[in-house]
Enzyme design. Structure first.
Site, PDB file in Angstrom:
ATOM      1  N   ARG A 215       0.049  -6.231  14.815  1.00  0.00           N
ATOM      2  CA  ARG A 215      -1.445  -6.211  14.475  1.00  0.00           C
ATOM      3  C   ARG A 215      -1.897  -7.451  14.191  1.00  0.00           C
ATOM      4  NH1 ARG A 215      -0.247  -1.455  11.617  1.00  0.00           N
ATOM      5  NH2 ARG A 215      -1.003  -2.360   9.580  1.00  0.00           N
TER       6      ARG A 215
ATOM      7  N   ARG B 209       2.013   4.327   4.870  1.00  0.00           N
ATOM      8  CA  ARG B 209       1.584   4.890   6.055  1.00  0.00           C
ATOM      9  C   ARG B 209       2.468   4.475   7.217  1.00  0.00           C
ATOM     10  NH1 ARG B 209      -4.181   5.807   5.495  1.00  0.00           N
ATOM     11  NH2 ARG B 209      -4.673   4.954   3.488  1.00  0.00           N
TER      12      ARG B 209
ATOM     13  N   ARG C 109       0.853  -1.134   0.009  1.00  0.00           N
ATOM     14  CA  ARG C 109      -0.078   0.014   0.107  1.00  0.00           C
ATOM     15  C   ARG C 109       0.855   0.984  -0.076  1.00  0.00           C
ATOM     16  NH1 ARG C 109      -4.780  -1.268   4.316  1.00  0.00           N
ATOM     17  NH2 ARG C 109      -3.096  -0.903   5.891  1.00  0.00           N
TER      18      ARG C 109
END
Ligand SMILES: [Zn+2]
Length: 215
Positions: free
Chosen positions: A161, A150, A117
């Site tokens: 996570r 990010r 991403r």
């Protein structure tokens, strides 16, 4: 239910738009608050940059407030909630749930998708080096801004996570399996095929031709 990168939001949107359901996305509510620099937004930014998930009480407050609006005639698809056993029990007692969609994606595939991403540092447009590449490497197609990752899309934060997610999700799936219909769907397939698999499992109307064409 599904880890980030599993296409959870996309699948929920397809279901909601086509079947007139209200899409309640915890992630979208938080993102709105981050973009509008609310107090809640600042809290979320701080937690995410340390690689952790937003705490359960905060999520519960946000979802309770949202569900209290009672603006769904045909039902809702909630994504990002419940997050723990207590919330799951509350949810099952308070609402008439038709089923639980569990999008399954192996950890290696989550890593591959999330680490691909990119985000335009100038206009905020999302890119993905697998599915949505910019025309020129590292440069935004729309505004020529620099593409960046990010802050929380790094392997270390992602590993935290992933382990948080599995630890939290396992007991939830067990609760839902006892009380409700859990459909585990292979999320490695293309978006439209995942959507069709969900609808087949729940006996929902299949996508209309127009909707299928845009997918
Ligand atoms: Zn841009």
């Amino acid at each position: 239910m599904g880890i980030q990168g599993s296409g959870k939001g996309t699948q929920a949107t397809l279901l909601a738009d086509d079947l007139d359901l209200e899409h309640i996305s915890v992630g979208d509510i938080f993102r709105w608050n981050v973009q509008h620099h609310t107090k809640l937004g600042a809290q979320v930014t701080r937690i995410m940059s340390s690689g952790h998930l937003v705490d359960d009480d905060l999520v519960e407050t946000v979802v309770r407030d949202r569900l209290a609006a009672h603006d769904w005639n045909f039902g809702f698809v909630v994504d990002g909630f419940p997050r723990n056993a207590r919330q799951a029990e509350f949810f099952l007692e308070s609402y008439d749930i038709d089923g639980v969609i569990n999008l399954h994606l192996p950890d290696e595939e989550v890593m591959r998708r999330v680490l691909a991403r990119r985000l335009c540092s100038q206009c905020g447009l999302d890119y993905n080096l697998i599915a949505h590449r910019p025309q020129q490497e590292g440069v935004c197609d729309m505004c020529a801004g620099a593409l960046v990752m990010r802050a929380d899309d790094n392997p270390e934060a992602l590993a935290v996570r992933l382990s948080d997610y599995h630890e939290q999700t396992r007991p939830l799936i067990e609760i839902f399996q006892r009380k409700e219909y859990v459909a585990t769907i292979d999320a490695t397939e293309p978006v439209v095929e995942v959507q069709d698999a969900i609808r087949r499992r729940f006996g929902l109307p299949m996508r209309s031709v127009e909707a299928a064409g845009t997918g």
